[in-house]
Design a protein around this motif. Structure first.
Motif, PDB file in Angstrom:
ATOM      1  N   GLU A  55       0.830  -1.208   0.000  1.00  0.00           N
ATOM      2  CA  GLU A  55       0.000   0.000   0.000  1.00  0.00           C
ATOM      3  C   GLU A  55       0.867   1.262   0.000  1.00  0.00           C
ATOM      4  O   GLU A  55       0.551   2.250  -0.660  1.00  0.00           O
ATOM      5  N   MET A  56       1.975   1.217   0.728  1.00  0.00           N
ATOM      6  CA  MET A  56       2.886   2.364   0.772  1.00  0.00           C
ATOM      7  C   MET A  56       3.569   2.580  -0.584  1.00  0.00           C
ATOM      8  O   MET A  56       3.720   3.719  -1.036  1.00  0.00           O
ATOM      9  N   ILE A  57       3.988   1.484  -1.215  1.00  0.00           N
ATOM     10  CA  ILE A  57       4.615   1.585  -2.535  1.00  0.00           C
ATOM     11  C   ILE A  57       3.610   2.148  -3.537  1.00  0.00           C
ATOM     12  O   ILE A  57       3.941   3.019  -4.343  1.00  0.00           O
ATOM     13  N   ASP A  58       2.390   1.664  -3.486  1.00  0.00           N
ATOM     14  CA  ASP A  58       1.338   2.168  -4.364  1.00  0.00           C
ATOM     15  C   ASP A  58       1.137   3.671  -4.150  1.00  0.00           C
ATOM     16  O   ASP A  58       1.053   4.439  -5.112  1.00  0.00           O
ATOM     17  N   TRP A  59       1.068   4.101  -2.900  1.00  0.00           N
ATOM     18  CA  TRP A  59       0.902   5.527  -2.596  1.00  0.00           C
ATOM     19  C   TRP A  59       2.046   6.330  -3.226  1.00  0.00           C
ATOM     20  O   TRP A  59       1.830   7.377  -3.825  1.00  0.00           O
ATOM     21  N   TRP A  60       3.274   5.810  -3.095  1.00  0.00           N
ATOM     22  CA  TRP A  60       4.439   6.520  -3.623  1.00  0.00           C
ATOM     23  C   TRP A  60       4.295   6.771  -5.122  1.00  0.00           C
ATOM     24  O   TRP A  60       4.445   7.885  -5.600  1.00  0.00           O
ATOM     25  N   PHE A  61       3.997   5.721  -5.886  1.00  0.00           N
ATOM     26  CA  PHE A  61       3.932   5.887  -7.334  1.00  0.00           C
ATOM     27  C   PHE A  61       2.736   6.721  -7.775  1.00  0.00           C
ATOM     28  O   PHE A  61       2.802   7.396  -8.804  1.00  0.00           O
ATOM     29  N   ARG A  62       1.665   6.720  -7.013  1.00  0.00           N
ATOM     30  CA  ARG A  62       0.531   7.598  -7.342  1.00  0.00           C
ATOM     31  C   ARG A  62       0.867   9.060  -7.096  1.00  0.00           C
ATOM     32  O   ARG A  62       0.302   9.947  -7.728  1.00  0.00           O
ATOM     33  N   ASN A  63       1.759   9.310  -6.149  1.00  0.00           N
ATOM     34  CA  ASN A  63       2.032  10.688  -5.724  1.00  0.00           C
ATOM     35  C   ASN A  63       3.408  11.208  -6.123  1.00  0.00           C
ATOM     36  O   ASN A  63       3.691  12.394  -5.942  1.00  0.00           O
ATOM     37  N   CYS A  64       4.266  10.390  -6.658  1.00  0.00           N
ATOM     38  CA  CYS A  64       5.603  10.818  -7.106  1.00  0.00           C
ATOM     39  C   CYS A  64       5.443  11.392  -8.509  1.00  0.00           C
ATOM     40  O   CYS A  64       5.680  10.716  -9.503  1.00  0.00           O
ATOM     41  N   ASP A  65       5.013  12.638  -8.577  1.00  0.00           N
ATOM     42  CA  ASP A  65       4.601  13.193  -9.862  1.00  0.00           C
ATOM     43  C   ASP A  65       5.366  14.443 -10.296  1.00  0.00           C
ATOM     44  O   ASP A  65       4.914  15.185 -11.161  1.00  0.00           O
ATOM     45  N   ASP A  66       6.529  14.683  -9.708  1.00  0.00           N
ATOM     46  CA  ASP A  66       7.357  15.788 -10.178  1.00  0.00           C
ATOM     47  C   ASP A  66       8.828  15.502  -9.879  1.00  0.00           C
ATOM     48  O   ASP A  66       9.168  14.519  -9.217  1.00  0.00           O
ATOM     49  N   MET A  91      -6.402  14.450 -10.402  1.00  0.00           N
ATOM     50  CA  MET A  91      -5.658  15.191  -9.388  1.00  0.00           C
ATOM     51  C   MET A  91      -5.142  14.182  -8.357  1.00  0.00           C
ATOM     52  O   MET A  91      -5.706  13.103  -8.197  1.00  0.00           O
ATOM     53  N   PRO A  92      -4.062  14.521  -7.628  1.00  0.00           N
ATOM     54  CA  PRO A  92      -3.497  13.559  -6.673  1.00  0.00           C
ATOM     55  C   PRO A  92      -4.524  12.936  -5.730  1.00  0.00           C
ATOM     56  O   PRO A  92      -4.494  11.723  -5.513  1.00  0.00           O
ATOM     57  N   HIS A  93      -5.436  13.722  -5.200  1.00  0.00           N
ATOM     58  CA  HIS A  93      -6.418  13.172  -4.254  1.00  0.00           C
ATOM     59  C   HIS A  93      -7.458  12.281  -4.939  1.00  0.00           C
ATOM     60  O   HIS A  93      -8.206  11.577  -4.276  1.00  0.00           O
ATOM     61  N   GLU A  94      -7.494  12.304  -6.284  1.00  0.00           N
ATOM     62  CA  GLU A  94      -8.454  11.485  -7.035  1.00  0.00           C
ATOM     63  C   GLU A  94      -7.827  10.186  -7.569  1.00  0.00           C
ATOM     64  O   GLU A  94      -8.541   9.345  -8.115  1.00  0.00           O
ATOM     65  N   ARG A  95      -6.541  10.034  -7.400  1.00  0.00           N
ATOM     66  CA  ARG A  95      -5.848   8.871  -7.959  1.00  0.00           C
ATOM     67  C   ARG A  95      -6.099   7.640  -7.097  1.00  0.00           C
ATOM     68  O   ARG A  95      -5.734   7.590  -5.936  1.00  0.00           O
ATOM     69  N   ASN A  96      -6.707   6.646  -7.706  1.00  0.00           N
ATOM     70  CA  ASN A  96      -7.015   5.401  -7.011  1.00  0.00           C
ATOM     71  C   ASN A  96      -5.807   4.475  -6.993  1.00  0.00           C
ATOM     72  O   ASN A  96      -4.829   4.684  -7.708  1.00  0.00           O
ATOM     73  N   ARG A  97      -5.906   3.418  -6.185  1.00  0.00           N
ATOM     74  CA  ARG A  97      -4.855   2.394  -6.152  1.00  0.00           C
ATOM     75  C   ARG A  97      -4.515   1.951  -7.563  1.00  0.00           C
ATOM     76  O   ARG A  97      -5.395   1.744  -8.388  1.00  0.00           O
ATOM     77  N   GLY A  98      -3.228   1.811  -7.811  1.00  0.00           N
ATOM     78  CA  GLY A  98      -2.783   1.339  -9.111  1.00  0.00           C
ATOM     79  C   GLY A  98      -2.910   2.361 -10.226  1.00  0.00           C
ATOM     80  O   GLY A  98      -2.802   2.010 -11.400  1.00  0.00           O
ATOM     81  N   HIS A  99      -3.109   3.630  -9.880  1.00  0.00           N
ATOM     82  CA  HIS A  99      -3.304   4.668 -10.899  1.00  0.00           C
ATOM     83  C   HIS A  99      -2.174   4.679 -11.926  1.00  0.00           C
ATOM     84  O   HIS A  99      -2.402   4.935 -13.108  1.00  0.00           O
ATOM     85  N   TYR A 100      -0.969   4.404 -11.516  1.00  0.00           N
ATOM     86  CA  TYR A 100       0.200   4.462 -12.391  1.00  0.00           C
ATOM     87  C   TYR A 100       0.238   3.311 -13.394  1.00  0.00           C
ATOM     88  O   TYR A 100       0.939   3.383 -14.407  1.00  0.00           O
ATOM     89  N   VAL A 101      -0.497   2.234 -13.134  1.00  0.00           N
ATOM     90  CA  VAL A 101      -0.518   1.085 -14.046  1.00  0.00           C
ATOM     91  C   VAL A 101      -1.157   1.515 -15.365  1.00  0.00           C
ATOM     92  O   VAL A 101      -2.223   2.122 -15.386  1.00  0.00           O
ATOM     93  N   GLY A 102      -0.477   1.228 -16.451  1.00  0.00           N
ATOM     94  CA  GLY A 102      -0.949   1.645 -17.768  1.00  0.00           C
ATOM     95  C   GLY A 102      -0.390   2.991 -18.192  1.00  0.00           C
ATOM     96  O   GLY A 102      -0.655   3.458 -19.292  1.00  0.00           O
ATOM     97  N   HIS A 103       0.394   3.595 -17.325  1.00  0.00           N
ATOM     98  CA  HIS A 103       1.022   4.880 -17.643  1.00  0.00           C
ATOM     99  C   HIS A 103       2.522   4.695 -17.819  1.00  0.00           C
ATOM    100  O   HIS A 103       3.091   3.676 -17.440  1.00  0.00           O
ATOM    101  N   THR A 104       3.152   5.718 -18.374  1.00  0.00           N
ATOM    102  CA  THR A 104       4.589   5.699 -18.597  1.00  0.00           C
ATOM    103  C   THR A 104       5.255   6.760 -17.741  1.00  0.00           C
ATOM    104  O   THR A 104       4.866   7.932 -17.784  1.00  0.00           O
ATOM    105  N   HIS A 105       6.230   6.339 -16.958  1.00  0.00           N
ATOM    106  CA  HIS A 105       7.030   7.244 -16.133  1.00  0.00           C
ATOM    107  C   HIS A 105       8.189   7.710 -17.012  1.00  0.00           C
ATOM    108  O   HIS A 105       8.947   6.890 -17.541  1.00  0.00           O
ATOM    109  N   ILE A 106       8.316   9.015 -17.188  1.00  0.00           N
ATOM    110  CA  ILE A 106       9.327   9.606 -18.053  1.00  0.00           C
ATOM    111  C   ILE A 106      10.406  10.176 -17.148  1.00  0.00           C
ATOM    112  O   ILE A 106      10.170  11.144 -16.424  1.00  0.00           O
ATOM    113  N   VAL A 107      11.586   9.536 -17.156  1.00  0.00           N
ATOM    114  CA  VAL A 107      12.608   9.913 -16.183  1.00  0.00           C
ATOM    115  C   VAL A 107      13.967  10.146 -16.834  1.00  0.00           C
ATOM    116  O   VAL A 107      14.258   9.647 -17.911  1.00  0.00           O
ATOM    117  N   GLU A 108      14.765  10.906 -16.110  1.00  0.00           N
ATOM    118  CA  GLU A 108      16.174  11.070 -16.428  1.00  0.00           C
ATOM    119  C   GLU A 108      16.916  10.649 -15.173  1.00  0.00           C
ATOM    120  O   GLU A 108      16.649  11.152 -14.077  1.00  0.00           O
TER     121      GLU A 108
END
Length: 131
Positions: A55-66, A91-108
């Motif tokens: 649950e904590m890992i899920d929260w992190w990826f839903r909220n690690c947005d900058d 919006m962050p408060h609207e992101r449900n569990r697993g929100h990041y699934v199906g999305h692409t994290h763009i990182v450097e």
């Protein structure tokens, strides 16, 4: 910059990724391989301690947005981090569990001391595991 470079034979095929949850340490759990097509295969074993749960890992990826939040994870090697545009449709408060699934994290970030631009795709575990 942890991890070491391995050869092509160390890459675990995705259809065998279920083996990652088996007990013991595998050959490539923390390192990287430059693939024949120019991509990267990266494995990072991260010990978050006994008190961190899914649950904590899920929260992190839903909220690690900058960029700032992305650097919190690894201040030395993580440089920039954002998501594909559709990730921000909620919006962050609207992101449900697993929100990041199906999305692409763009990182450097730095891998093996080299700065890399990466696209990290989050897929459903059921694609690889019987859950």
């Amino acid at each position: 910059t942890g991890g070491e470079q391995f050869d092509q034979n160390s890459i675990m095929p995705l259809d065998e990724s279920f083996r990652m949850v088996e007990p013991g340490y595998m050959d490539l759990e923390h390192g990287y391989v430059r693939t024949e097509n120019g991509g990267w295969y990266v494995a990072c074993l991260t010990d978050l301690g006994e008190n961190v749960n899914g649950e904590m890992i899920d929260w992190w990826f839903r909220n690690c947005d900058d960029d700032e939040k992305y650097r919190w994870w690894h201040p030395k090697d993580h440089i920039k981090g954002t998501w594909d545009d559709s990730f921000f449709a909620a919006m962050p408060h609207e992101r449900n569990r697993g929100h990041y699934v199906g999305h692409t994290h763009i990182v450097e970030e730095c891998i093996g001391g080299l700065k890399q631009n990466l696209l990290i795709e989050f897929e459903r575990t059921s694609k690889y595991f019987d859950v």
